[in-house]
Design an enzyme around this catalytic site. Structure first.
Site, PDB file in Angstrom:
ATOM      1  N   ASP A  88      48.504   5.272   4.302  1.00 43.63           N
ATOM      2  CA  ASP A  88      48.615   5.236   5.777  1.00 43.63           C
ATOM      3  C   ASP A  88      47.918   6.387   6.484  1.00 43.63           C
ATOM      4  O   ASP A  88      47.872   6.415   7.710  1.00 43.63           O
ATOM      5  CB  ASP A  88      50.083   5.199   6.239  1.00 43.63           C
ATOM      6  CG  ASP A  88      50.754   3.865   5.950  1.00 43.63           C
ATOM      7  OD1 ASP A  88      50.058   2.920   5.556  1.00 43.63           O
ATOM      8  OD2 ASP A  88      51.977   3.768   6.117  1.00 43.63           O
TER       9      ASP A  88
ATOM     10  N   ASP B  49      53.257   8.661   8.847  1.00 43.22           N
ATOM     11  CA  ASP B  49      54.002   7.539   9.421  1.00 43.22           C
ATOM     12  C   ASP B  49      54.270   7.709  10.910  1.00 43.22           C
ATOM     13  O   ASP B  49      55.158   7.062  11.463  1.00 43.22           O
ATOM     14  CB  ASP B  49      55.314   7.320   8.656  1.00 43.22           C
ATOM     15  CG  ASP B  49      55.919   5.953   8.931  1.00 43.22           C
ATOM     16  OD1 ASP B  49      55.168   5.046   9.345  1.00 43.22           O
ATOM     17  OD2 ASP B  49      57.134   5.792   8.754  1.00 43.22           O
TER      18      ASP B  49
ATOM     19  N   ASP C 261      62.457  -1.151   1.818  1.00 43.39           N
ATOM     20  CA  ASP C 261      61.837  -0.599   3.017  1.00 43.39           C
ATOM     21  C   ASP C 261      62.895  -0.100   4.002  1.00 43.39           C
ATOM     22  O   ASP C 261      62.565   0.525   5.003  1.00 43.39           O
ATOM     23  CB  ASP C 261      60.986  -1.658   3.724  1.00 43.39           C
ATOM     24  CG  ASP C 261      59.843  -2.150   2.857  1.00 43.39           C
ATOM     25  OD1 ASP C 261      59.292  -1.339   2.094  1.00 43.39           O
ATOM     26  OD2 ASP C 261      59.502  -3.342   2.952  1.00 43.39           O
TER      27      ASP C 261
END
Length: 376
Positions: A204, A166, A356
């Protein structure tokens, strides 16, 4: 994380709630567990009435099954892969240790209980392993895979411990370095057992590499390719999928070039790609995008794609909002029978209701958010 990225929040991080429950956080959030073309749902009222819930079934769902990462003489790997895709069990595994199931079991009197229990808790979803805990990861993975094998169902597991994940955003963390990560993956693989299992390898990790130098990116891709080989060697029935981002992010050619470097075109490492994890793009957009990525990727014809449909029922917000955007709803229910060529599964990789970070603490199941998704 940039707006185009999928937001992946590790379970157990730190709260918007339904107005009627603003002062009842303990009733709205569940503590994280230790392991971290379907018909549309009919719209429900924005706020359930307590009287209606009194007649709803209050028993928690059965804890049986619990929403990224080919013989005749010498058959080809591709032929074996195609056979596995067509003969794999049709039912996915619902692991009994999840945040939504914990909430359902402890909130039978909540007016949102029936909706959340029937529309979210009863669906199979992926089990995430987002903490770097090498001493326990083998046993924890084995608990999931053995549970699925005992019922003849297919679990979905998500290793999520790549260093620098991230780009230091909401979901930062993971292993301290790639050597430690490689050793962690070895232990993860040791828990895969011998039954069918889907591995969504490091959401990701490929699409979001703009924060890495060219050298660090190459090192990460080498480690991911190794991870795929280790996972498939440990369990030949494991199906490993690599991160393709989503249709609103990188161009297919760019994404495919990175995926190739990460081993996604090699049948020794990969069964294909995954997209839309923790995001909202429509299934149709993801099907078209994934096929373009696969075409650009090359590799065996048997490589396929899986799509996270957990929250994409209304598509992505026009403004690009990625943090618990309003007006979203559940997407297609999880299935291994999509009816679409090269699309191996629709899965709930992100568990609906796990925030989130805007409508609840990041990674924590928030009942108000879950109800909004399930009743829209």
């Amino acid at each position: 994380m940039v707006a185009a990225a999928s937001l992946v929040v590790a379970a157990g991080a730190v709260a918007g709630v339904l107005a009627a429950f603003d002062d009842r956080r303990a009733s709205d959030e569940a503590a994280p567990p230790e392991v971290s073309a379907s018909p549309r749902l009919a719209p429900l009222p924005a706020v359930p009435s307590p009287s209606a819930s009194a007649t709803a079934g209050s028993a928690s769902p059965s804890p049986s099954p619990s929403e990224s990462r080919k013989q005749s003489p010498a058959p080809s790997r591709t032929d074996t892969q195609r056979e596995r895709t067509t003969t794999v069990a049709r039912r996915l595994y619902r692991h009994p240790d999840s945040q939504v199931l914990a909430w359902v079991r402890s909130h039978s009197g909540d007016p949102r209980h029936a909706v959340i229990a029937s529309r979210i808790a009863e669906q199979p979803a992926a089990v995430w392993f987002a903490d770097y805990a090498p001493d326990t990861v083998t046993a924890r993975v084995a608990a999931v895979t053995s549970g699925g094998a005992a019922l003849g169902r297919v679990p979905v597991v998500v290793p999520y411990a790549i260093p620098g994940r991230d780009c230091g955003g909401h979901s930062q963390g993971g292993a301290p370095d790639l050597d430690a990560y490689d050793a962690w993956i070895d232990r993860f693989a040791a828990g895969l057992g011998s039954g069918e299992v889907i591995v969504v390898l490091e959401p990701d990790s490929v699409a979001q590499t703009e924060c890495l130098s060219a050298g660090d990116r190459a090192d990460r891709f080498a480690s991911l390719a190794r991870a795929g080989r280790v996972l498939k060697s440990a369990n030949p029935r494991a199906r490993v999928y690599f991160d393709a981002g989503h249709s609103g992010w990188n161009p297919p050619a760019t994404q495919a070039a990175w995926l190739r470097q990460a081993g996604a075109a090699s049948p020794e490492s990969s069964d294909g790609i995954f997209s839309n994890v923790s995001n909202f793009h429509t299934t149709a957009d993801e099907v078209a995008y994934d096929r373009r990525v696969l075409d650009a990727l090359g590799g065996p014809a048997g490589l396929g794609a899986i799509i996270d449909t957990s929250r994409n029922g209304n598509g992505a917000p026009a403004d690009g909002e990625w943090c618990d955007p309003s007006g979203r709803r559940l997407g297609r229910t999880p299935t291994l029978s999509t009816g679409e060529s090269r699309i191996d599964a629709y899965l709930w990789v992100k568990l609906p209701g796990e925030s989130d970070g805007c409508k609840g603490r990041p990674g924590t199941f928030t009942a108000s958010y879950a109800y909004d998704l399930a009743s829209s």
